[in-house]
Motif scaffolding. Structure first.
Motif: not given
Length: 261
Positions: A58-72, A202-205, A212-218, A245-247
């Motif tokens: 069920x979690x893997x079904x959300x992977x496309x949305x997760x990758x979209x936010x990660x790219x953002x 690297x640091x900024x990612x 993103x938690x504070x600003x409601x993004x990504x 992604x970080x690695x």
């Protein structure tokens, strides 16, 4: 004579060590922190992790949305870093002892760098959140301002470490300020500057997740959303994608630094 110096150094080290012990004990007493109780909870914490943070179908079904936010998040971090690098280069040229135009601009450049660097990115997020609200602009600006200070400081040091002989040679021939900067300073400092830019990406990612938690993004917003809903399966997948992604980016930037340095 040497024995007296050694004794003095030992006394100083002993004094510093006692201060650290006293400060640690005082901090533990004030915060009511118990080291032994914390260590005792480690097995239970790992047990909870292995029983709750499980990636399901069920979690893997959300992977496309997760990758979209990660790219953002990744692209926002890259954009904030590269744009900040342009402004940082200008401030560094003004602030460096080698290339400063005058003392007033040098002081201003160093003050701006010090101010933006010494305020944490989380604090910048909260400050900007009041003015711009929860959106991607706030996250971008928080990363931009924090990066501006760090890169300006790093660029100033890189410029100051450049070989002065080429600068003096061009000055002796009557070269203009811009010719000296473009022909002598930038070519010597550029590899080190690129290395600092890659480091900040690297640091900024990593920082962008918290921002993103504070600003409601990504990806940070998505992590916070599912964490508050106690959907730990998706939280586990989000965490895994962030780590991968970080690695991956760190390996790429390390490779690039080896080539240019």
């Amino acid at each position: 004579m040497n024995e007296k110096i050694m004794r003095k150094k030992k006394l100083q080290l002993t004094f510093v060590f006692l201060i650290i012990i006293a400060a640690t004990y005082l901090s533990s007493a004030v915060t009511e922190y118990n080291l032994f109780e914390s260590v005792a909870t480690i097995p239970a914490a790992f047990a909870w992790i292995f029983s709750n943070l499980i990636i399901t179908q069920e979690a893997l079904e959300r992977l496309p949305d997760i990758l979209e936010k990660l790219n953002e998040t990744i692209f926002m971090s890259i954009a904030a870093t590269t744009i900040a690098a342009v402004f940082s280069l200008f401030l560094a040229l003004m602030g460096s002892k080698t290339t400063k135009a005058n003392n007033i601009l040098s002081v201003i450049a160093r003050f701006v760098a010090s101010l933006s660097r010494n305020i944490p990115v989380v604090a910048w997020s909260l400050i900007l959140l009041i003015s711009f609200g929860q959106n991607s602009v706030t996250g971008f600006l928080a990363l931009f301002v924090a990066t501006l200070g760090f890169l300006t400081r790093a660029f100033i040091e890189s410029i100051d470490e450049a070989d002065q002989k080429s600068v003096e040679a061009l000055t002796a021939t009557g070269a203009t300020y811009f010719q000296i900067v473009s022909k002598a300073v930038i070519p010597q400092s550029l590899p080190q500057m690129i290395s600092w830019i890659l480091f900040m990406i690297e640091t900024n990612i990593r920082s962008a997740t918290l921002v993103g938690i504070l600003t409601g993004t990504g990806i940070g917003y998505m992590f916070d959303l599912y964490y508050k809903n106690l959907n730990y399966n998706i939280v586990a997948l989000i965490t895994l994608t962030i780590v991968v992604a970080v690695i991956a980016i760190e390996l790429i930037s390390t490779r690039i630094r080896k080539v240019i340095l």
